[in-house]
Design a protein around this motif. Structure first.
Motif, mmCIF file in Angstrom:
data_model
loop_
_atom_site.group_PDB
_atom_site.id
_atom_site.type_symbol
_atom_site.label_atom_id
_atom_site.label_comp_id
_atom_site.label_asym_id
_atom_site.label_seq_id
_atom_site.Cartn_x
_atom_site.Cartn_y
_atom_site.Cartn_z
ATOM 1 N N UNK A 186 -28.968 32.062 58.451
ATOM 2 C CA UNK A 186 -30.427 32.181 58.494
ATOM 3 C C UNK A 186 -31.095 30.862 58.884
ATOM 4 N N UNK A 187 -31.672 30.842 60.072
ATOM 5 C CA UNK A 187 -32.435 29.656 60.492
ATOM 6 C C UNK A 187 -33.619 29.411 59.569
ATOM 7 N N UNK A 188 -34.243 30.491 59.127
ATOM 8 C CA UNK A 188 -35.393 30.348 58.234
ATOM 9 C C UNK A 188 -34.997 29.623 56.956
ATOM 10 N N UNK A 189 -33.890 30.017 56.347
ATOM 11 C CA UNK A 189 -33.461 29.373 55.105
ATOM 12 C C UNK A 189 -33.179 27.891 55.327
ATOM 13 N N UNK A 190 -32.494 27.562 56.419
ATOM 14 C CA UNK A 190 -32.202 26.148 56.721
ATOM 15 C C UNK A 190 -33.486 25.369 57.000
ATOM 16 N N UNK A 191 -34.416 25.981 57.737
ATOM 17 C CA UNK A 191 -35.674 25.306 58.046
ATOM 18 C C UNK A 191 -36.469 25.031 56.778
ATOM 19 N N UNK A 192 -36.528 26.003 55.891
ATOM 20 C CA UNK A 192 -37.252 25.802 54.635
ATOM 21 C C UNK A 192 -36.580 24.746 53.765
ATOM 22 N N UNK A 193 -35.251 24.719 53.769
ATOM 23 C CA UNK A 193 -34.528 23.686 53.026
ATOM 24 C C UNK A 193 -34.820 22.311 53.626
ATOM 25 N N UNK A 194 -34.885 22.227 54.951
ATOM 26 C CA UNK A 194 -35.245 20.957 55.605
ATOM 27 C C UNK A 194 -36.657 20.539 55.211
ATOM 28 N N UNK A 195 -37.587 21.498 55.206
ATOM 29 C CA UNK A 195 -38.966 21.198 54.822
ATOM 30 C C UNK A 195 -39.034 20.695 53.385
ATOM 31 N N UNK A 196 -38.351 21.390 52.489
ATOM 32 C CA UNK A 196 -38.345 21.002 51.074
ATOM 33 C C UNK A 196 -37.754 19.605 50.906
ATOM 34 N N UNK A 197 -36.691 19.320 51.622
ATOM 35 C CA UNK A 197 -36.027 18.023 51.538
ATOM 36 C C UNK A 197 -36.917 16.922 52.107
ATOM 37 N N UNK A 198 -37.574 17.205 53.224
ATOM 38 C CA UNK A 198 -38.445 16.213 53.853
ATOM 39 C C UNK A 198 -39.584 15.827 52.916
ATOM 40 N N UNK A 199 -40.060 16.801 52.145
ATOM 41 C CA UNK A 199 -41.149 16.515 51.206
ATOM 42 C C UNK A 199 -40.672 15.659 50.044
ATOM 43 N N UNK A 200 -39.351 15.563 49.876
ATOM 44 C CA UNK A 200 -38.784 14.766 48.796
ATOM 45 C C UNK A 200 -38.969 13.263 48.985
ATOM 46 N N UNK A 201 -39.378 12.849 50.167
ATOM 47 C CA UNK A 201 -39.613 11.440 50.430
ATOM 48 C C UNK A 201 -38.327 10.637 50.479
ATOM 49 N N UNK A 202 -38.136 9.910 51.557
ATOM 50 C CA UNK A 202 -36.966 9.062 51.690
ATOM 51 C C UNK A 202 -35.680 9.819 51.996
ATOM 52 N N UNK A 203 -35.778 11.099 52.290
ATOM 53 C CA UNK A 203 -34.588 11.913 52.552
ATOM 54 C C UNK A 203 -34.612 12.450 53.986
ATOM 55 N N UNK A 204 -35.132 11.617 54.903
ATOM 56 C CA UNK A 204 -35.317 12.036 56.287
ATOM 57 C C UNK A 204 -34.011 12.448 56.957
ATOM 58 N N UNK A 205 -32.962 11.691 56.748
ATOM 59 C CA UNK A 205 -31.691 12.003 57.399
ATOM 60 C C UNK A 205 -31.110 13.316 56.880
ATOM 61 N N UNK A 206 -31.228 13.549 55.591
ATOM 62 C CA UNK A 206 -30.763 14.799 55.003
ATOM 63 C C UNK A 206 -31.571 15.989 55.543
ATOM 64 N N UNK A 207 -32.887 15.828 55.623
ATOM 65 C CA UNK A 207 -33.747 16.889 56.172
ATOM 66 C C UNK A 207 -33.391 17.144 57.635
ATOM 67 N N UNK A 208 -33.136 16.086 58.383
ATOM 68 C CA UNK A 208 -32.735 16.221 59.782
ATOM 69 C C UNK A 208 -31.436 17.014 59.894
ATOM 70 N N UNK A 209 -30.486 16.736 59.025
ATOM 71 C CA UNK A 209 -29.194 17.437 59.063
ATOM 72 C C UNK A 209 -29.380 18.928 58.758
ATOM 73 N N UNK A 210 -30.180 19.262 57.773
ATOM 74 C CA UNK A 210 -30.448 20.673 57.465
ATOM 75 C C UNK A 210 -31.121 21.355 58.658
ATOM 76 N N UNK A 211 -32.095 20.676 59.251
ATOM 77 C CA UNK A 211 -32.791 21.241 60.407
ATOM 78 C C UNK A 211 -31.842 21.416 61.589
ATOM 79 N N UNK A 212 -30.914 20.496 61.753
ATOM 80 C CA UNK A 212 -29.936 20.585 62.854
ATOM 81 C C UNK A 212 -29.059 21.830 62.684
ATOM 82 N N UNK A 213 -28.658 22.118 61.450
ATOM 83 C CA UNK A 213 -27.875 23.332 61.206
ATOM 84 C C UNK A 213 -28.731 24.560 61.515
ATOM 85 N N UNK A 214 -29.976 24.565 61.052
ATOM 86 C CA UNK A 214 -30.870 25.687 61.330
ATOM 87 C C UNK A 214 -31.088 25.894 62.818
ATOM 88 N N UNK A 215 -31.187 24.807 63.540
ATOM 89 C CA UNK A 215 -31.337 24.865 65.002
ATOM 90 C C UNK A 215 -30.122 25.533 65.644
#
Length: 138
Positions: free
Chosen positions: A40-69
């Motif tokens: 599910x791209x949606x699930x990965x995208x939402x996980x990336x969004x949630x992670x990005x909002x965590x502050x300082x977790x840009x690389x982790x959010x990028x990795x989740x978004x890359x999987x969703x992509x």
């Protein structure tokens, strides 16, 4: 077909994900949804969004978004997409892929990957010219 689709390429319309939607509606944690529905791209995208909002977790959010992509590319190809053409935001099941693209674009910007930002901006604009306005052009 949208008026701006001058090449006559048919729209790609992805199937609905009722199990993912039900889990989201039930408030299931995103990590559990992604684990149960890894395609599910949606699930990965939402996980990336949630992670990005965590502050300082840009690389982790990028990795989740890359999987969703990548999961989104798989879904698009399975639905008949041939590497170009409209993927309209108005078709709700397409929103997961578009959100994953947007999250990856945001993540690429956060880590200074300028060429990726440009490529993803073009991809999003070709998919649906209004998607950047809908999601925010940050």
């Amino acid at each position: 077909m949208p008026a701006n689709n001058l090449l006559g390429v048919p729209e790609t319309l992805l199937p609905d994900e009722p199990d993912v939607q039900a889990a989201l509606a039930a408030g299931t944690p995103l990590v559990e949804i992604v684990s149960a529905h890894p395609s599910s791209s949606l699930a990965w995208a939402l996980l990336a969004d949630e992670t990005a909002l965590g502050g300082g977790r840009d690389l982790e959010a990028y990795a989740y978004a890359r999987v969703g992509y990548h999961r989104g590319l798989d879904s698009l190809r399975k639905a008949g997409w041939r590497g170009h053409g409209p993927v309209p935001w108005s078709h709700e099941p397409n929103r997961g892929v578009l959100r994953a693209l947007f999250a990856l674009r945001r993540g690429a910007a956060a880590i200074g990957e300028t060429e990726e930002v440009e490529r993803l901006t073009a991809f999003l604009t070709e998919s649906d010219p209004e998607v950047l306005q809908v999601l925010g052009n940050d």
